[in-house]
Design an enzyme around this catalytic site. Structure first.
Site, PDB file in Angstrom:
ATOM      1  N   TYR A 138     -19.153  74.252  98.999  1.00 44.20           N
ATOM      2  CA  TYR A 138     -19.555  72.926  98.834  1.00 44.20           C
ATOM      3  C   TYR A 138     -18.918  72.366  97.806  1.00 44.20           C
ATOM      4  O   TYR A 138     -18.930  72.690  96.724  1.00 44.20           O
ATOM      5  CB  TYR A 138     -21.226  72.922  98.711  1.00 44.20           C
ATOM      6  CG  TYR A 138     -21.889  73.271  99.800  1.00 44.20           C
ATOM      7  CD1 TYR A 138     -21.356  73.550 101.010  1.00 44.20           C
ATOM      8  CD2 TYR A 138     -23.098  73.831  99.747  1.00 44.20           C
ATOM      9  CE1 TYR A 138     -22.248  74.107 102.174  1.00 44.20           C
ATOM     10  CE2 TYR A 138     -23.775  74.129 100.383  1.00 44.20           C
ATOM     11  CZ  TYR A 138     -23.277  74.233 101.868  1.00 44.20           C
ATOM     12  OH  TYR A 138     -24.145  74.967 102.865  1.00 44.20           O
ATOM     13  N   HIS A 154     -21.663  83.146 104.710  1.00 46.34           N
ATOM     14  CA  HIS A 154     -21.878  81.987 105.375  1.00 46.34           C
ATOM     15  C   HIS A 154     -21.731  81.915 106.600  1.00 46.34           C
ATOM     16  O   HIS A 154     -22.356  81.297 107.436  1.00 46.34           O
ATOM     17  CB  HIS A 154     -20.897  81.051 104.426  1.00 46.34           C
ATOM     18  CG  HIS A 154     -21.238  79.507 104.336  1.00 46.34           C
ATOM     19  ND1 HIS A 154     -20.849  78.844 103.417  1.00 46.34           N
ATOM     20  CD2 HIS A 154     -21.952  78.970 105.183  1.00 46.34           C
ATOM     21  CE1 HIS A 154     -21.228  77.578 103.585  1.00 46.34           C
ATOM     22  NE2 HIS A 154     -21.921  77.499 104.733  1.00 46.34           N
TER      23      HIS A 154
HETATM   24  P1  NAP Z   1     -30.336  67.396 106.233  1.00 47.01           P
HETATM   25  O1  NAP Z   1     -30.982  67.878 104.915  1.00 47.01           O
HETATM   26  O2  NAP Z   1     -30.773  67.383 107.598  1.00 47.01           O
HETATM   27  O3  NAP Z   1     -30.144  65.786 105.939  1.00 47.01           O
HETATM   28  C1  NAP Z   1     -29.490  65.325 104.862  1.00 47.01           C
HETATM   29  C2  NAP Z   1     -29.380  63.753 105.110  1.00 47.01           C
HETATM   30  O4  NAP Z   1     -30.684  63.299 105.132  1.00 47.01           O
HETATM   31  C3  NAP Z   1     -28.702  63.168 103.727  1.00 47.01           C
HETATM   32  O5  NAP Z   1     -28.037  61.991 104.242  1.00 47.01           O
HETATM   33  C4  NAP Z   1     -30.172  62.630 103.035  1.00 47.01           C
HETATM   34  O6  NAP Z   1     -29.724  61.299 102.315  1.00 47.01           O
HETATM   35  C5  NAP Z   1     -31.051  62.185 104.389  1.00 47.01           C
HETATM   36  N1  NAP Z   1     -32.319  62.410 103.802  1.00 47.01           N
HETATM   37  C6  NAP Z   1     -33.120  63.360 103.116  1.00 47.01           C
HETATM   38  N2  NAP Z   1     -34.241  63.094 102.968  1.00 47.01           N
HETATM   39  C7  NAP Z   1     -34.339  61.849 103.636  1.00 47.01           C
HETATM   40  C8  NAP Z   1     -35.787  61.130 104.072  1.00 47.01           C
HETATM   41  N3  NAP Z   1     -36.814  61.502 103.269  1.00 47.01           N
HETATM   42  N4  NAP Z   1     -35.428  60.078 104.426  1.00 47.01           N
HETATM   43  C9  NAP Z   1     -34.258  59.537 105.102  1.00 47.01           C
HETATM   44  N5  NAP Z   1     -33.074  60.169 105.076  1.00 47.01           N
HETATM   45  C10 NAP Z   1     -33.269  61.421 104.279  1.00 47.01           C
HETATM   46  O7  NAP Z   1     -28.784  67.790 106.167  1.00 47.01           O
HETATM   47  P2  NAP Z   1     -27.841  69.031 105.448  1.00 47.01           P
HETATM   48  O8  NAP Z   1     -27.523  68.709 104.254  1.00 47.01           O
HETATM   49  O9  NAP Z   1     -26.737  69.346 106.493  1.00 47.01           O
HETATM   50  O10 NAP Z   1     -28.595  70.326 105.594  1.00 47.01           O
HETATM   51  C11 NAP Z   1     -29.528  70.779 104.413  1.00 47.01           C
HETATM   52  C12 NAP Z   1     -28.936  71.753 103.630  1.00 47.01           C
HETATM   53  O11 NAP Z   1     -28.797  72.982 104.373  1.00 47.01           O
HETATM   54  C13 NAP Z   1     -27.362  71.531 103.165  1.00 47.01           C
HETATM   55  O12 NAP Z   1     -27.444  70.609 102.184  1.00 47.01           O
HETATM   56  C14 NAP Z   1     -26.745  72.653 102.803  1.00 47.01           C
HETATM   57  O13 NAP Z   1     -27.499  73.311 101.591  1.00 47.01           O
HETATM   58  C15 NAP Z   1     -27.366  73.741 103.860  1.00 47.01           C
HETATM   59  N6  NAP Z   1     -26.417  73.729 104.972  1.00 47.01           N
HETATM   60  C16 NAP Z   1     -26.174  75.146 105.475  1.00 47.01           C
HETATM   61  C17 NAP Z   1     -25.218  75.249 106.495  1.00 47.01           C
HETATM   62  C18 NAP Z   1     -24.698  76.633 106.630  1.00 47.01           C
HETATM   63  O14 NAP Z   1     -23.786  76.737 107.488  1.00 47.01           O
HETATM   64  N7  NAP Z   1     -25.222  77.715 106.123  1.00 47.01           N
HETATM   65  C19 NAP Z   1     -24.609  74.107 107.036  1.00 47.01           C
HETATM   66  C20 NAP Z   1     -25.185  72.896 106.857  1.00 47.01           C
HETATM   67  C21 NAP Z   1     -26.056  72.783 105.907  1.00 47.01           C
HETATM   68  P3  NAP Z   1     -29.409  61.177 100.834  1.00 47.01           P
HETATM   69  O15 NAP Z   1     -28.550  62.326 100.568  1.00 47.01           O
HETATM   70  O16 NAP Z   1     -28.992  59.787 100.488  1.00 47.01           O
HETATM   71  O17 NAP Z   1     -30.927  61.448 100.329  1.00 47.01           O
END
Ligand code: NAP
Length: 277
Positions: free
Chosen positions: A53, A111
């Site tokens: 990241y 990962h």
């Molecule tokens: P997510 O958590 O599903 O969505 C994040 C998005 O949703 C951001 O744009 C955020 O906006 C928005 N959001 C958060 N809370 C909200 C709310 N209450 N109302 C409206 N919008 C909201 O997506 P993600 O970041 O892809 O996944 C979460 C975490 O999983 C990642 O950050 C990472 O740590 C991990 N991940 C791991 C892998 C892997 O391959 N292992 C892949 C993808 C993700 P704001 O930022 O403006 O708050």
């Protein structure tokens, strides 16, 4: 905070904090750190990051956010498959520890699957455990076959989690990966539980949210958290969002809500390839 148990018996919160794309922009840094700290205050003490990241910027941000509060945090980070050789994993972990400003990562994940044999990466994880640099290890983006192969690899039974894509629009794991993990007492970590924010914009989800005086993001999170042995790690970069996400723990979806969600987002009726973001 509701918790679930790791195979080794420790409890971890079912709602944590993701950090992908956090730390990339200096102008957002203060707000992002305040958000992670607010999440800690609310009990969302599991923080997920990765060397990938922002090429280390996310780990540095997390390090700053948890300064002076390390003991409260269950810290998760990940090694890239391109670094997952015996020596490469150890060197990557040491770089992550420096960026995170800590001497131990609670859960260190591979990962996704690369070319290094699982046995070699597991041997590196075990060496890191013996040196006290990680407490436990796990994997991410592993499908049913990968999990079977991991279970057969030397030391593979010690795996603590598989972090996979899971939300209303990505239900494939419900057919096999999820029930198999539940059966063996292995928690899954659901990444992108709000589908990277997109689930906030579906009318079907909004309608259910309105009935509960809640938001669509809260419905998406409550839906993921209805399952036993699933940990959700939404990413939020504002205090408003992290508070809203925390409040999703109180939202109980009714049988009628779940039926409507099944109609709008049908469960799998056969095996599907594991999706990744
Ligand atoms: P997510 O958590 O599903 O969505 C994040 C998005 O949703 C951001 O744009 C955020 O906006 C928005 N959001 C958060 N809370 C909200 C709310 N209450 N109302 C409206 N919008 C909201 O997506 P993600 O970041 O892809 O996944 C979460 C975490 O999983 C990642 O950050 C990472 O740590 C991990 N991940 C791991 C892998 C892997 O391959 N292992 C892949 C993808 C993700 P704001 O930022 O403006 O708050």
């Amino acid at each position: 905070m509701r918790t679930t148990k790791l195979p080794s018996g420790e409890s971890v919160p079912v709602l944590g904090q993701g950090t992908w794309y956090m730390g990339d922009h200096p102008s957002r840094r203060a707000a992002e750190i305040a958000t992670l700290r607010e999440g800690l205050d609310l009990g969302m003490t599991l923080i997920d990051t990765a060397e990938m990241y922002g090429d280390g910027l996310s780990e540095e941000l997390v390090g700053e956010a948890i300064k002076g509060r390390r003991d409260e945090v269950f810290l998760v980070s990940k090694v890239l498959p391109s670094n997952a050789s015996r020596n490469g994993t150890i060197a990557a972990c040491e770089r992550s520890l420096r960026r995170l400003g800590t001497d131990c990562i609670d859960l260190y994940l591979l990962h996704w699957r690369g070319r290094t044999p699982f046995a070699e990466t597991i041997a590196a994880f075990e060496q890191l455990q013996d040196a006290g640099k990680i407490k436990r290890w796990g994997v991410s983006n592993m499908d049913v076959r990968d999990m079977q192969e991991l279970a057969r690899a030397p030391g593979g039974e010690a795996m603590a989690t598989n972090q996979v894509l899971y939300n209303l629009t990505r239900r494939g794991i419900e057919f096999d990966l999820l029930p198999q993990a539940q059966q063996r007492g292995l928690p899954l970590m659901a990444y992108s539980p709000i589908e990277q924010g997109r689930l906030a914009h579906y009318p079907e989800v909004q309608e259910i949210a309105d009935r509960h005086y809640a938001t669509p993001a809260q419905v998406a999170l409550a839906w993921v958290l209805r399952q036993q042995g699933v940990i959700a790690i939404p990413k939020a970069s504002s205090v408003e969002h992290v508070r809203e996400n925390h409040a999703a723990l109180k939202l109980e979806l009714t049988a009628e809500d779940l039926e409507e969600l099944d109609a709008a987002f049908p469960p799998p009726d056969g095996p599907e390839p594991l999706e990744m973001i």
